[in-house]
Design a protein around this motif. Structure first.
Motif, PDB file in Angstrom:
ATOM      1  N   GLY A 143       0.842  -6.792   8.395  1.00  0.00           N
ATOM      2  CA  GLY A 143       1.822  -7.535   7.599  1.00  0.00           C
ATOM      3  C   GLY A 143       1.909  -7.120   6.151  1.00  0.00           C
ATOM      4  N   LYS A 144       1.384  -5.906   5.819  1.00  0.00           N
ATOM      5  CA  LYS A 144       1.413  -5.456   4.429  1.00  0.00           C
ATOM      6  C   LYS A 144       2.390  -4.301   4.296  1.00  0.00           C
ATOM      7  N   PRO A 145       3.446  -4.478   3.508  1.00  0.00           N
ATOM      8  CA  PRO A 145       4.401  -3.383   3.339  1.00  0.00           C
ATOM      9  C   PRO A 145       3.712  -2.102   2.852  1.00  0.00           C
TER      10      PRO A 145
ATOM     11  N   LEU B 169      -3.124   5.321   8.224  1.00  0.00           N
ATOM     12  CA  LEU B 169      -3.435   4.297   7.229  1.00  0.00           C
ATOM     13  C   LEU B 169      -2.220   3.405   6.945  1.00  0.00           C
ATOM     14  N   GLY B 170      -1.058   4.027   6.710  1.00  0.00           N
ATOM     15  CA  GLY B 170       0.139   3.249   6.395  1.00  0.00           C
ATOM     16  C   GLY B 170       0.490   2.298   7.528  1.00  0.00           C
ATOM     17  N   ASN B 171       0.424   2.808   8.745  1.00  0.00           N
ATOM     18  CA  ASN B 171       0.736   1.990   9.917  1.00  0.00           C
ATOM     19  C   ASN B 171      -0.265   0.839  10.069  1.00  0.00           C
TER      20      ASN B 171
ATOM     21  N   ASP C 228      11.153  -4.675   7.182  1.00  0.00           N
ATOM     22  CA  ASP C 228      11.598  -3.292   7.024  1.00  0.00           C
ATOM     23  C   ASP C 228      12.488  -3.110   5.790  1.00  0.00           C
ATOM     24  N   ALA C 229      13.177  -4.173   5.385  1.00  0.00           N
ATOM     25  CA  ALA C 229      13.970  -4.092   4.153  1.00  0.00           C
ATOM     26  C   ALA C 229      13.049  -3.919   2.947  1.00  0.00           C
ATOM     27  N   LYS C 230      11.876  -4.568   3.004  1.00  0.00           N
ATOM     28  CA  LYS C 230      10.906  -4.418   1.896  1.00  0.00           C
ATOM     29  C   LYS C 230      10.363  -2.997   1.825  1.00  0.00           C
ATOM     30  N   THR C 231      10.004  -2.427   2.985  1.00  0.00           N
ATOM     31  CA  THR C 231       9.439  -1.072   2.965  1.00  0.00           C
ATOM     32  C   THR C 231      10.522  -0.045   2.616  1.00  0.00           C
TER      33      THR C 231
ATOM     34  N   LEU D 153       0.832  -1.209   0.000  1.00  0.00           N
ATOM     35  CA  LEU D 153       0.000   0.000   0.000  1.00  0.00           C
ATOM     36  C   LEU D 153       0.867   1.261   0.000  1.00  0.00           C
ATOM     37  N   ILE D 154       0.438   2.247  -0.775  1.00  0.00           N
ATOM     38  CA  ILE D 154       1.067   3.574  -0.710  1.00  0.00           C
ATOM     39  C   ILE D 154      -0.011   4.572  -0.316  1.00  0.00           C
ATOM     40  N   ASP D 155       0.196   5.233   0.828  1.00  0.00           N
ATOM     41  CA  ASP D 155      -0.703   6.289   1.284  1.00  0.00           C
ATOM     42  C   ASP D 155      -0.113   7.601   0.782  1.00  0.00           C
ATOM     43  N   MET D 156      -0.787   8.221  -0.195  1.00  0.00           N
ATOM     44  CA  MET D 156      -0.197   9.340  -0.937  1.00  0.00           C
ATOM     45  C   MET D 156      -0.709  10.677  -0.399  1.00  0.00           C
ATOM     46  N   HIS D 157       0.213  11.405   0.202  1.00  0.00           N
ATOM     47  CA  HIS D 157      -0.101  12.718   0.783  1.00  0.00           C
ATOM     48  C   HIS D 157       0.755  13.794   0.128  1.00  0.00           C
TER      49      HIS D 157
END
Ligand SMILES: [Zn+2]
Length: 354
Positions: A229-231, A221-223, A190-193, A163-167
């Motif tokens: 478990g979703k990057p 939302l991102g958190n 954390d390596a994935k994110t 997911l990308i929360d775009m602000h």
């Protein structure tokens, strides 16, 4: 897989499973909000947010469902609905991505907070004066913002792999482009994110260790995605309610690069090569309600104790010179006169030394 390909895989010593991965399976139908989107096609609809206290709303979305199977990427714009470049970038991306050539599925939320968009409010929804990005994971029985959050969590986070929360800077925020890399504590995750943050390409990356670990009070939302478990990353590109081409372009290029990074479209990603890492940040809030006049611009270098802006009261009388809490970069600063007690005035980020 054809016999010829199996033979080829054996011939070059490639395990069969990898060969299968290269040949993506055909995509499946994707069902969201009662709409069935066939593989290789694009469809739009609206998720209903049930009414309560006389008010309901909807969440407009588009699904680009790839002809081949792959990840589900959720792109969410308009959680803060006065933040226009992310919103406008999704309408452009919708025309740029060919579902026939896509692996996996893109779920675009065009305007997460439609009541706020309609009433042109910053930070808060007009029905309950809550900040949507502080009420996750939401409550289906709660106020409007809580109900929107609950639908987003169930229908969008629940369906996404990434997911990308775009602000961007809100209508009152002069902001330089940066990404929040939210640390979960799990090194592999954390390596994935981190790779997502790099792939999006914005020049500053905040290493954010401040987010809570309790899903019942995930707030952002991102958190909320990360705790399930979703990057996820939160991006910030755009400022002051503007619709400038440069900011829209940063959002479009960022998403296209992430799509390449995830193997959903062909081509190499264009990650930021040598980002400025921010290892500490602080949002300085106002002690007063009145007017704020900045004395330093977005992106300025400020030293500890430097005056960043001045607060005056409604009669024009001086109240306070507000100073930087430590030396760093002014990531954003309020660029319009109103300031309210407890609301942000500016954000300073400390640059991580190598
Ligand atoms: Zn925002």
């Amino acid at each position: 897989m054809s016999n010829r390909r199996i033979r080829l895989a054996r011939l070059v010593g490639v395990p069969l499973v990898i060969a299968l991965g290269v040949t993506a399976a055909a995509g499946a139908d994707f069902v969201i909000g009662g709409t069935r989107v066939k593989a290789g096609s694009i469809a739009s609809g609206s998720l209903p947010v049930p009414g309560r206290d006389g008010a309901g709303t909807e969440i407009p979305y588009t699904v680009v469902n790839g002809a081949k199977s792959g990840k589900v990427l959720a792109l969410v714009a308009g959680v803060h609905a006065y933040e226009y470049p992310p919103i406008l970038s999704l309408y452009r991306l919708k025309t740029l991505i060919d579902p026939k050539a896509l692996r996996g599925t893109i779920v675009m939320v065009h305007i997460a907070n439609l009541p706020s968009f309609k009433k042109r409010t910053i930070y808060y929804g007009p029905d309950d004066w809550k900040n949507l990005n502080r009420v996750f994971p939401g409550d289906p029985e709660g106020t409007m913002s809580q109900r929107i959050a609950a639908v987003l969590n169930r229908e969008i986070v629940g369906r996404a792999d990434v997911l990308i929360d775009m602000h961007c800077g809100d209508g009152n925020e002069a902001l330089i482009p940066y990404t929040y890399w939210m640390i979960s504590g799990d090194k592999a995750f954390d390596a994935k994110t981190r790779d997502l943050a790099l792939a999006f390409g914005l020049p500053h990356i905040i290493i954010d260790e401040t987010r809570g670990r309790d899903l019942k009070d995930s707030k952002y939302l991102g958190n909320t995605a990360i705790l399930q478990g979703k990057p996820a990353i939160t991006t910030e590109a755009g400022f002051l309610g503007r619709t400038d081409e440069e900011s829209i372009g940063l959002n479009v290029r960022g998403v296209l690069s992430v799509l390449r990074h995830l193997g959903m479209v062909a081509g190499a990603p264009e990650p930021v090569l040598d980002p400025v890492w921010i290892d500490k940040y602080e949002v300085v809030t106002s002690k007063w309600s009145g007017l704020f006049a900045p004395r330093a611009g977005m992106g300025s270098f400020v030293r500890e104790g430097q005056i960043v802006g001045t607060v005056t009261d409604y009669h024009g009388a001086w109240k306070e010179d507000v100073r930087a809490p430590f030396t760093g970069i002014l990531l954003y600063v309020i660029g319009t006169p109103p300031c309210n007690e407890g609301e942000p005035l500016f954000e300073v980020g400390r640059v991580k030394e190598k």
